[in-house]
Structures are given as C-alpha cells and as structure tokens.
Design an enzyme around this catalytic site. Structure first.
Site, short mmCIF file in Angstrom:
data_model
loop_
_atom_site.label_atom_id
_atom_site.label_comp_id
_atom_site.label_asym_id
_atom_site.label_seq_id
_atom_site.Cartn_x
_atom_site.Cartn_y
_atom_site.Cartn_z
N CYS A 1 0.82 -1.23 0.00
CA CYS A 1 0.00 0.00 0.00
C CYS A 1 0.85 1.27 0.00
CB CYS A 1 -0.88 0.05 1.25
SG CYS A 1 -1.98 -1.32 1.42
N1 SAJ Z 1 6.70 2.29 8.53
C1 SAJ Z 1 7.68 3.17 8.98
N2 SAJ Z 1 7.37 4.06 9.96
C2 SAJ Z 1 6.10 4.12 10.49
C3 SAJ Z 1 5.11 3.24 10.00
C4 SAJ Z 1 5.42 2.33 9.02
O1 SAJ Z 1 8.83 3.13 8.53
O2 SAJ Z 1 5.87 4.95 11.38
C5 SAJ Z 1 7.04 1.34 7.47
C6 SAJ Z 1 6.84 -0.10 7.90
O3 SAJ Z 1 8.03 -0.63 8.44
C7 SAJ Z 1 6.50 -0.79 6.58
C8 SAJ Z 1 5.78 0.29 5.79
O4 SAJ Z 1 6.13 1.54 6.40
O5 SAJ Z 1 7.65 -1.20 5.89
C9 SAJ Z 1 4.27 0.14 5.78
O6 SAJ Z 1 3.90 -0.04 7.10
P1 SAJ Z 1 2.34 0.05 7.54
O7 SAJ Z 1 2.28 -0.08 9.01
O8 SAJ Z 1 1.72 1.23 6.91
O9 SAJ Z 1 1.75 -1.30 6.98
P2 SAJ Z 1 0.78 -1.61 5.78
O10 SAJ Z 1 1.50 -1.53 4.49
O11 SAJ Z 1 0.13 -2.89 6.14
O12 SAJ Z 1 -0.26 -0.42 5.78
C10 SAJ Z 1 -1.58 -0.69 6.13
C11 SAJ Z 1 -2.37 0.35 5.41
N3 SAJ Z 1 -3.76 -0.04 5.47
C12 SAJ Z 1 -4.50 0.06 4.34
O13 SAJ Z 1 -4.06 0.51 3.29
C13 SAJ Z 1 -5.88 -0.41 4.44
C14 SAJ Z 1 -2.20 1.70 6.05
O14 SAJ Z 1 -3.17 2.61 5.51
C15 SAJ Z 1 -2.37 1.63 7.52
O15 SAJ Z 1 -2.13 2.94 8.07
C16 SAJ Z 1 -1.35 0.67 8.09
O16 SAJ Z 1 -1.68 -0.63 7.54
C17 SAJ Z 1 -1.42 0.61 9.61
O17 SAJ Z 1 -1.85 1.61 10.21
O18 SAJ Z 1 -0.97 -0.40 10.14
#
Ligand code: SAJ
Length: 424
Positions: free
Chosen positions: A259
């Site tokens: 995403c």
């Molecule tokens: N990450 C960082 N710093 C942060 C948060 C994430 O470096 O503060 C990195 C993570 O390590 C990862 C990437 O970003 O590599 C994505 O992390 P993520 O927590 O956003 O995980 P996703 O990809 O599963 O994102 C989903 C998304 N949900 C949908 O699209 C429905 C996102 O919108 C959500 O915000 C996220 O989950 C969530 O909140 O967990």
C-alpha cells in the site's frame, strides 16, 4: 440483492466473502489460482488471518474460477491486486480484466463494486469505457458501478473488514444507494457516501500518501538528528505527549508493503497526466526510498571506523525480508534494496527471515548471526530480540533498522559490538 460474487480471494477478498457468507448472503468466490481454490474448497484459509481461519471452517461460499457463475448474482466485488510496475506506473491489468469478465456475466440491474486500490479517474476513464466497449451494458442504466476502497490492515488484531469505517462513491445515485445498503447490512461501522467515484478513489490514495509523507518527515529528521546527536525516537515520543495535532510515526530502514510505497504513485501519475507535478509526494517517496542506502552507508562507516575494512569482502547478515514485523509478506520490502546495495559493495550477504525461510540463506537465527562482521536488522520480528543475548554474536557492528533493540545498546557494548540505529 442477496447474491454476492467476490473476485480475487486474497487478504481483501477472502475476509469480505467470508463475512458476507456469515451475514447470510449467498456468496460465490472467484479466483484464477487453482492451488488457492483447492485449499479454500478444503475449508483451509489462504491468508494468515485468525478470523478467516475460523470462518472458513463453516463457510458455505462457493469457490470457483468460473466467471459464468456470476450470471446468477446481484453484486460483484472486484478485490484483485493493483501493483505498480518497475517504472512505478500503476498496473491496472488485473482490475480491468476482472471488471470486464464480471460485467460480461452480470445480468441487467446488477451492481459492480471495485474495492481494489485505484487512482482517481480509473472508474470514469478506464473501467466504464471498457465495460461499455466489451459488453452490452450501459453503466448507470443496465449495470451500476461503485467504488469502495479496501482498508484491510493485514495482521491487525483490532481492525477487520467487519468493523472498519468505509467510504463509497458511485456513478449514479441509484448505484450509490445499492452499494450503501449492501455495506450497511455487511459491516458494523460508519459508511460515508462520497459525491462521486473520483472522490472515493481519491480517499484511499490520500490516506496512504498521508502515511508515506509522515514517515518521510521522520526519516528526514532521523538523518538530520544523526548528525546533531539527538535521539529522534525520544523526540517523537516527546512530541506525541501533545494531546492534539500530532501523530507519531517512526523512522526506519525503509517503507515496504503493497500500500504505502505504491499508492502515492497512483496520485503522482494521474496528476502528472493532468498537468500537475506532486513535488512534495515525489520528494517524500525519494526520501523513503533512500533509507536502505542510508542504512548501508551508516553500517559501512562504522565498520571502517572499527575494523579499518570497507564492506568489500565483509560478511554481513540481513535479518528480516518481510516488510512488516511478524508477518510473511515481502512485497516492496526494503530488505531487497539493502541486499542489492551490500552486494554491489562486495559484501558477502546472509539473509534470514523466520517467516520467509524459502528465500532465506540459512534456517536459524543462530546460523545467520555466526561469523558475521556486520548485521543489519530490517524487520522487527519478535525472534530478533534474542540477538543481544546470543553468545554466537561475533559481529563488529549491528545496525537496527527499526529502532527496536535500542535498550540493548549496553549489552552489545559489553560484547564489543557497536550498536547503530536510524536516528537513535
Ligand atoms: N513504517 C515506517 N514508519 C512508520 C510506519 C510504518 O517506517 O511509522 C514502514 C513499515 O516498516 C512498513 C511500511 O512503512 O515497511 C508500511 O507499514 P504500515 O504499518 O503502513 O503497513 P501496511 O502496508 O500494512 O499499511 C496498512 C495500510 N492499510 C491500508 O491501506 C488499508 C495503512 O493505511 C495503515 O495505516 C497501516 O496498515 C497501519 O496503520 O498499520
């Protein structure tokens, strides 16, 4: 409108199909992956989701690869992947073929909903013309079209398809009402009606671009505070004590997943074709994509300082291939950028991920950290908390790409290991 067809049975489509089944809809699940279908027919979940594993046991969903079964359904929902290609352009091929294959079989008066992530304009400028060219349908007259962007968060113990608020937009008011009443029956959450398909499409890319730019913000802070000798994690936690107008994000070795690193390119691309350049979104993407190289540079500088050696010929372990902790999902994972960069500099790389052993070079953490000169932790898997207390730890330098081993800095130091973080 009780008969539902879900196209694409992955982490979005399968929970949706199982929930609709549980709520009493008559559900047909369509997927072209025969291995996946045979597991599903065997009441086995194909996603690592506790709710799905429970629901699948009692499910009455009809699983098939035959789009012809959609002739007898009222609502078809497209939940297929929308990746970006190498040039970071949105790849809509799966959405287009799923939407047309469904429309070809849908009877007049049916509703087609797209849940896959698409950029603003795809429904109006791609899907509608395609359906009207390839089928006898007139969208808005014989077939209703709506968009309800998926919001599944894999591995999230709290938020699931049944309780996450949604937004829905449609081509016509009738289509909006039909889609709204379907989700109103399906989920126990708020459903916001948008004024157009484009508004609904824009919500998803805006939500995820919001996250990407906030991560880029703290990644830039981390690189700056590394030079200022300030611990950015502590500062973020300090700023987060402000009860309003601040939302904590944390720096890291990179941004992966299906995403966050993908969706901004949808908006960047669409705006560009319409004469606007998203300089800020593009800069945020560049900052986040630079983090793997920044991390390898940091490790190499520390190795030179401690051992006088560069990465050339050095043995380095890369711990974690998954983009997210404690899940087995390496899509767009920064790990691969780290591995490529290390190899370009002549390092001998040993990769290990307990959730993705099929792509690991070794089978245990023990093997991974033995006789290494450097270690880079890319994913904060729970198992990696054991590293500091592990006697076979021989590395001169460890770089913690997620800032989750900071409290073991002293333990590492006692073992003569230099601990590095990103902004810590
Ligand atoms: N990450 C960082 N710093 C942060 C948060 C994430 O470096 O503060 C990195 C993570 O390590 C990862 C990437 O970003 O590599 C994505 O992390 P993520 O927590 O956003 O995980 P996703 O990809 O599963 O994102 C989903 C998304 N949900 C949908 O699209 C429905 C996102 O919108 C959500 O915000 C996220 O989950 C969530 O909140 O967990």
């Amino acid at each position: 409108m009780q008969r539902v067809g879900v196209i694409g049975l992955g982490y979005v489509g399968l929970p949706l199909a199982l929930l609709a089944d549980e709520k009493g809809f008559h559900v047909t699940g369509i997927d072209l992956d025969k291995k996946k279908l045979s597991k599903l027919k065997n009441h086995e979940s194909v996603i690592d989701d506790e709710i799905a594993k429970r629901q699948i046991k009692e499910s009455k969903v009809i699983f098939s690869d035959d789009f012809g079964l959609l002739e007898s359904i009222d609502i078809a929902i497209v939940c297929v992947p929308t990746p970006v290609d190498k040039a970071k352009n949105p790849d809509l091929s799966l959405v287009k073929s799923a939407a047309v294959s469904a429309a070809k079989n849908l009877k007049p008066g049916s509703l087609l909903i797209v849940e896959s992530t698409i950029n603003p304009g795809v429904c109006d400028e791609v899907i509608i013309p395609l359906i009207e060219a390839e089928t006898n349908h007139i969208v808005g007259k014989t077939l209703y079209l709506a968009h309800c962007p998926e919001r599944i968060n894999p591995g999230d113990p709290k938020w699931h398809v049944g309780n996450i608020n949604r937004v829905v937009g449609a081509h016509t008011d009738k289509g909006l009402e039909l889609a709204y009443s379907f989700y109103d029956k399906l989920i126990d959450a708020k459903i916001k009606k948008m004024e157009s398909l484009k508004e609904a499409e824009a919500c998803k890319v805006v939500e995820n671009s919001f996250r990407d730019i906030n991560i880029a913000f703290v990644n830039e802070l981390a690189m700056s505070f590394d030079k200022l000798g300030i611990n950015v994690f502590n500062v973020i936690d300090g700023a987060a004590t402000k009860p309003f107008a601040f939302m904590a994000h944390y720096p890291g070795i990179g941004v992966g997943g299906h995403c966050i690193p993908v969706d901004p390119y949808y908006l960047i691309e669409y705006a560009r074709t319409n004469g606007f350049e998203h300089k800020f979104l593009s800069l945020a993407r560049n900052i986040n994509e630079s983090m793997p190289i920044y991390s390898v540079d940091k490790l190499e500088q520390a190795l030179i300082q401690k051992t006088g050696k560069t990465l050339k010929g050095a043995c380095v372990a890369v711990l974690g291939l998954s983009y997210k902790a404690n899940v087995a999902d390496d899509r767009e994972s920064p790990s691969y950028r780290v591995i490529d960069t290390l190899k370009e500099r002549g390092a001998i790389v040993t990769a290990y991920d307990p959730y993705i052993l099929g792509k690991s070079d070794v089978k245990t953490l023990e093997e991974a950290i033995t006789s290494q000169e450097g270690i880079i932790v890319v994913t904060s898997h729970n198992e990696f908390v054991n590293i500091p207390k592990n006697d076979s730890l021989s590395a001169a330098v460890i770089l913690d790409g997620r800032g989750f081993l900071t409290k073991y800095k002293g333990t590492f130091l006692n073992k003569g290991v230099v601990y590095l973080g990103i902004g810590t």
